[in-house]
Design an enzyme around this catalytic site. Structure first.
Site, PDB file in Angstrom:
ATOM      1  N   ARG A 132      -8.182 166.514  -2.945  1.00 13.21           N
ATOM      2  CA  ARG A 132      -6.822 165.667  -3.553  1.00 13.21           C
ATOM      3  C   ARG A 132      -6.900 163.970  -3.124  1.00 13.21           C
ATOM      4  O   ARG A 132      -5.777 163.551  -2.710  1.00 13.21           O
ATOM      5  CB  ARG A 132      -5.441 166.291  -3.146  1.00 13.21           C
ATOM      6  CG  ARG A 132      -5.575 167.616  -3.789  1.00 13.21           C
ATOM      7  CD  ARG A 132      -5.743 167.764  -5.267  1.00 13.21           C
ATOM      8  NE  ARG A 132      -5.675 168.959  -5.846  1.00 13.21           N
ATOM      9  CZ  ARG A 132      -6.661 169.771  -5.676  1.00 13.21           C
ATOM     10  NH1 ARG A 132      -7.872 169.026  -5.708  1.00 13.21           N
ATOM     11  NH2 ARG A 132      -6.492 171.095  -6.071  1.00 13.21           N
ATOM     12  N   SER A 153       2.124 170.757  -7.792  1.00 16.26           N
ATOM     13  CA  SER A 153       2.285 171.035  -6.412  1.00 16.26           C
ATOM     14  C   SER A 153       2.566 169.971  -5.672  1.00 16.26           C
ATOM     15  O   SER A 153       2.386 168.906  -5.768  1.00 16.26           O
ATOM     16  CB  SER A 153       0.946 171.539  -5.651  1.00 16.26           C
ATOM     17  OG  SER A 153       0.342 172.688  -6.164  1.00 16.26           O
ATOM     18  N   GLU A 181       1.333 166.109  -1.642  1.00 24.51           N
ATOM     19  CA  GLU A 181       0.302 165.819  -2.199  1.00 24.51           C
ATOM     20  C   GLU A 181       1.035 164.615  -3.131  1.00 24.51           C
ATOM     21  O   GLU A 181       0.288 163.811  -3.565  1.00 24.51           O
ATOM     22  CB  GLU A 181       0.047 167.100  -2.904  1.00 24.51           C
ATOM     23  CG  GLU A 181      -1.100 166.826  -4.071  1.00 24.51           C
ATOM     24  CD  GLU A 181      -1.778 167.902  -4.627  1.00 24.51           C
ATOM     25  OE1 GLU A 181      -1.772 169.085  -3.970  1.00 24.51           O
ATOM     26  OE2 GLU A 181      -1.987 168.110  -5.986  1.00 24.51           O
TER      27      GLU A 181
HETATM   28  C1  LIG Z   1       2.862 171.087 -14.268  1.00 22.69           C
HETATM   29  C2  LIG Z   1       1.896 170.295 -13.493  1.00 22.69           C
HETATM   30  C3  LIG Z   1       0.450 170.841 -13.114  1.00 22.69           C
HETATM   31  C4  LIG Z   1      -0.393 170.186 -12.076  1.00 22.69           C
HETATM   32  N1  LIG Z   1      -1.501 170.889 -11.709  1.00 22.69           N
HETATM   33  C5  LIG Z   1      -2.119 170.265 -11.131  1.00 22.69           C
HETATM   34  C6  LIG Z   1      -3.612 170.906 -10.645  1.00 22.69           C
HETATM   35  O1  LIG Z   1      -3.770 172.180 -10.941  1.00 22.69           O
HETATM   36  N2  LIG Z   1      -4.427 170.291  -9.854  1.00 22.69           N
HETATM   37  C7  LIG Z   1      -4.260 168.945  -9.259  1.00 22.69           C
HETATM   38  O2  LIG Z   1      -4.832 168.315  -8.906  1.00 22.69           O
HETATM   39  N3  LIG Z   1      -2.853 168.156  -9.892  1.00 22.69           N
HETATM   40  C8  LIG Z   1      -2.214 168.933 -10.492  1.00 22.69           C
HETATM   41  N4  LIG Z   1      -1.042 168.221 -11.007  1.00 22.69           N
HETATM   42  C9  LIG Z   1      -0.651 166.846 -10.488  1.00 22.69           C
HETATM   43  C10 LIG Z   1      -1.130 165.696 -11.482  1.00 22.69           C
HETATM   44  O3  LIG Z   1      -1.006 166.211 -12.744  1.00 22.69           O
HETATM   45  C11 LIG Z   1      -2.638 165.108 -11.034  1.00 22.69           C
HETATM   46  O4  LIG Z   1      -2.771 164.762  -9.569  1.00 22.69           O
HETATM   47  C12 LIG Z   1      -3.137 164.055 -11.913  1.00 22.69           C
HETATM   48  O5  LIG Z   1      -4.676 163.858 -11.910  1.00 22.69           O
HETATM   49  C13 LIG Z   1      -2.356 162.761 -11.838  1.00 22.69           C
HETATM   50  O6  LIG Z   1      -2.684 162.101 -12.978  1.00 22.69           O
HETATM   51  P1  LIG Z   1      -1.857 160.918 -13.633  1.00 22.69           P
HETATM   52  O7  LIG Z   1      -2.508 160.153 -14.687  1.00 22.69           O
HETATM   53  O8  LIG Z   1      -0.420 161.391 -13.964  1.00 22.69           O
HETATM   54  O9  LIG Z   1      -1.408 159.950 -12.406  1.00 22.69           O
HETATM   55  P2  LIG Z   1       0.117 159.352 -11.967  1.00 22.69           P
HETATM   56  O10 LIG Z   1       0.961 160.522 -11.409  1.00 22.69           O
HETATM   57  O11 LIG Z   1       0.507 158.556 -12.609  1.00 22.69           O
HETATM   58  O12 LIG Z   1      -0.725 158.520 -10.331  1.00 22.69           O
HETATM   59  C14 LIG Z   1      -1.198 159.206  -9.200  1.00 22.69           C
HETATM   60  C15 LIG Z   1      -1.717 158.341  -8.416  1.00 22.69           C
HETATM   61  O13 LIG Z   1      -2.811 157.498  -9.032  1.00 22.69           O
HETATM   62  C16 LIG Z   1      -2.843 156.295  -9.190  1.00 22.69           C
HETATM   63  N5  LIG Z   1      -3.440 155.940 -10.424  1.00 22.69           N
HETATM   64  C17 LIG Z   1      -3.227 156.447 -11.623  1.00 22.69           C
HETATM   65  N6  LIG Z   1      -4.157 155.906 -12.540  1.00 22.69           N
HETATM   66  C18 LIG Z   1      -4.678 155.233 -12.107  1.00 22.69           C
HETATM   67  C19 LIG Z   1      -5.643 154.117 -12.550  1.00 22.69           C
HETATM   68  N7  LIG Z   1      -6.188 154.045 -13.871  1.00 22.69           N
HETATM   69  N8  LIG Z   1      -6.475 153.268 -11.483  1.00 22.69           N
HETATM   70  C20 LIG Z   1      -5.847 153.357 -10.288  1.00 22.69           C
HETATM   71  N9  LIG Z   1      -4.909 154.185  -9.835  1.00 22.69           N
HETATM   72  C21 LIG Z   1      -4.269 154.938 -10.782  1.00 22.69           C
HETATM   73  C22 LIG Z   1      -1.493 156.089  -9.043  1.00 22.69           C
HETATM   74  O14 LIG Z   1      -1.259 154.823  -8.483  1.00 22.69           O
HETATM   75  C23 LIG Z   1      -1.067 157.070  -8.050  1.00 22.69           C
HETATM   76  O15 LIG Z   1      -1.221 156.769  -6.792  1.00 22.69           O
HETATM   77  C24 LIG Z   1      -0.200 168.849 -11.867  1.00 22.69           C
HETATM   78  C25 LIG Z   1       1.294 168.413 -12.381  1.00 22.69           C
HETATM   79  C26 LIG Z   1       2.068 168.836 -12.812  1.00 22.69           C
HETATM   80  C27 LIG Z   1       3.220 168.326 -13.541  1.00 22.69           C
END
Ligand SMILES: Cc1cc2nc3c(=O)[nH]c(=O)nc-3n(C[C@H](O)[C@H](O)[C@H](O)COP(=O)(O)OP(=O)(O)OC[C@H]3O[C@@H](n4cnc5c(N)ncnc54)[C@H](O)[C@@H]3O)c2cc1C
Length: 314
Positions: free
Chosen positions: A187, A237, A307
């Site tokens: 992660r 998580s 996380e």
């Molecule tokens: C119901 C649910 C289930 C989930 N299951 C999982 C799972 O099974 N496994 C898992 O790993 N995660 C899981 N997650 C967490 C999440 O979906 C992941 O971490 C996902 O990769 C985050 O992507 P995001 O676009 O929403 O990023 P954000 O939450 O918007 O950002 C996360 C981080 O990434 C940075 N960021 C985002 N986009 C960029 C970019 N383009 N350039 C630079 N930095 C950037 C942000 O600054 C921040 O630090 C889950 C979440 C939910 C709500």
């Protein structure tokens, strides 16, 4: 009196900045945007300035503006791994969304814009008969967020697929970087905490029958439905799994299920999920995170690490 004058001056300055940015990027800028509209937890105070650029050129302009005006920049994707505090975010929030939603398939190589949702990526991979992406189905993030967080599930991670990324630095310069140079771990990647923005990513899959891909995606999705509270706002998580053991198991055994602070509750379905029952604040969630950490520390002498990324001001 003095404080009032200062506040008025702050408001005027914010309006000036918003007007100037709106002139540069018409239709893409908002002032005092509630971040709860941009997080899956439905929690978060206002961003002073919020921009969703319509592409690479707009992103570069927004960054140049922030540099000129000395504004801190916060990047978000779909906000599915974010806890934004109730006081909101000062400076400029840049959402990598619609302007970066595209993908291109050549053989088993998929190139996708950073704002592309993982549902679209996995759907397109299935249609094209490119396997390896199945584990990403059901993760509600974007391509950019998945690379930065090295999103993963069921023993696989984004690092298994990521051949390279296109990054933009704070000066607006674009560069390619191979996946092997991203310092991927559990992660994590070395993009976290850096000022680099993922603009696009190249993934390498393997040929597979679409029916087999579909069957595996359905199976994994059903497993999620059974074990995760998918109907409630959450950020997935909350804590990282300590080496060799699941955080959910530790929290459940430490009596975490049912713990509550305001409208934030440890999910009865999955103890590593904190759900928003309606009007939870970031303060509620942070209080609950602390309670859970104490319970696990007291029972197991293990220090849980969040996380979710916690940003913004109290
Ligand atoms: C119901 C649910 C289930 C989930 N299951 C999982 C799972 O099974 N496994 C898992 O790993 N995660 C899981 N997650 C967490 C999440 O979906 C992941 O971490 C996902 O990769 C985050 O992507 P995001 O676009 O929403 O990023 P954000 O939450 O918007 O950002 C996360 C981080 O990434 C940075 N960021 C985002 N986009 C960029 C970019 N383009 N350039 C630079 N930095 C950037 C942000 O600054 C921040 O630090 C889950 C979440 C939910 C709500």
């Amino acid at each position: 009196m003095e404080r009032n004058r200062e506040r008025m001056a702050e408001v005027r300055e914010k309006s000036r900045l918003a007007r100037e940015l709106m002139r540069l990027l018409p239709g893409q800028v908002r002032l005092d945007e509630p971040m709860k509209l941009h997080t899956t937890w439905r929690i978060g105070g206002p961003a002073d300035l919020f921009v969703e650029p319509d592409g690479v050129a707009g992103l570069a302009q927004a960054l140049a503006f922030a540099r000129r005006e000395n504004l801190p920049v916060t990047i978000i994707g779909n906000g599915s791994n974010l806890l934004v505090k109730d006081g909101g975010i000062r400076g400029l929030v840049v959402k990598i969304g619609g302007g970066f939603r595209w993908l291109n398939i050549q053989g088993s190589r998929i190139t996708a814009g950073a704002g592309t949702g993982l549902a679209r990526l996995t759907g397109a991979a299935k249609e094209a008969g490119v396997g390896g992406f199945e584990f990403l189905a059901g993760i509600p993030g974007t391509v950019g967020g998945a690379v930065v967080m090295n999103a993963g599930a069921f023993g696989k991670a984004t690092s298994d697929l990521c051949a390279s990324v296109q990054l933009m630095d704070e000066t607006g310069r674009l560069a390619e970087r191979p996946g092997a140079a991203l310092g991927f771990g559990y992660r994590t990647s070395n993009l976290q905490g850096s000022k680099l923005i993922v603009v696009a990513a190249v993934f390498r899959g393997t040929y597979r029958e679409p029916q087999a891909i579909q069957a595996e995606m359905e199976d994994l999705f059903n497993r999620r439905k059974k074990t995760q509270p998918l109907g409630c706002p959450s950020a997935g998580s909350v804590f990282q799994n300590p080496p060799g053991i699941s955080a959910g198991f530790l929290i459940e055994r430490a009596g975490g299920k049912g713990m509550r602070a305001g409208d934030a509750a440890v999910s009865p379905v999955h103890a590593n999920f904190i759900v928003n029952l309606g009007n939870a604040t970031a303060r509620d969630v942070l209080k609950l995170i602390e309670q859970v950490k104490i319970a696990v520390r007291e029972k197991y002498a293990i220090e849980l690490k969040p996380e979710v990324q916690i940003i913004g001001e109290d």
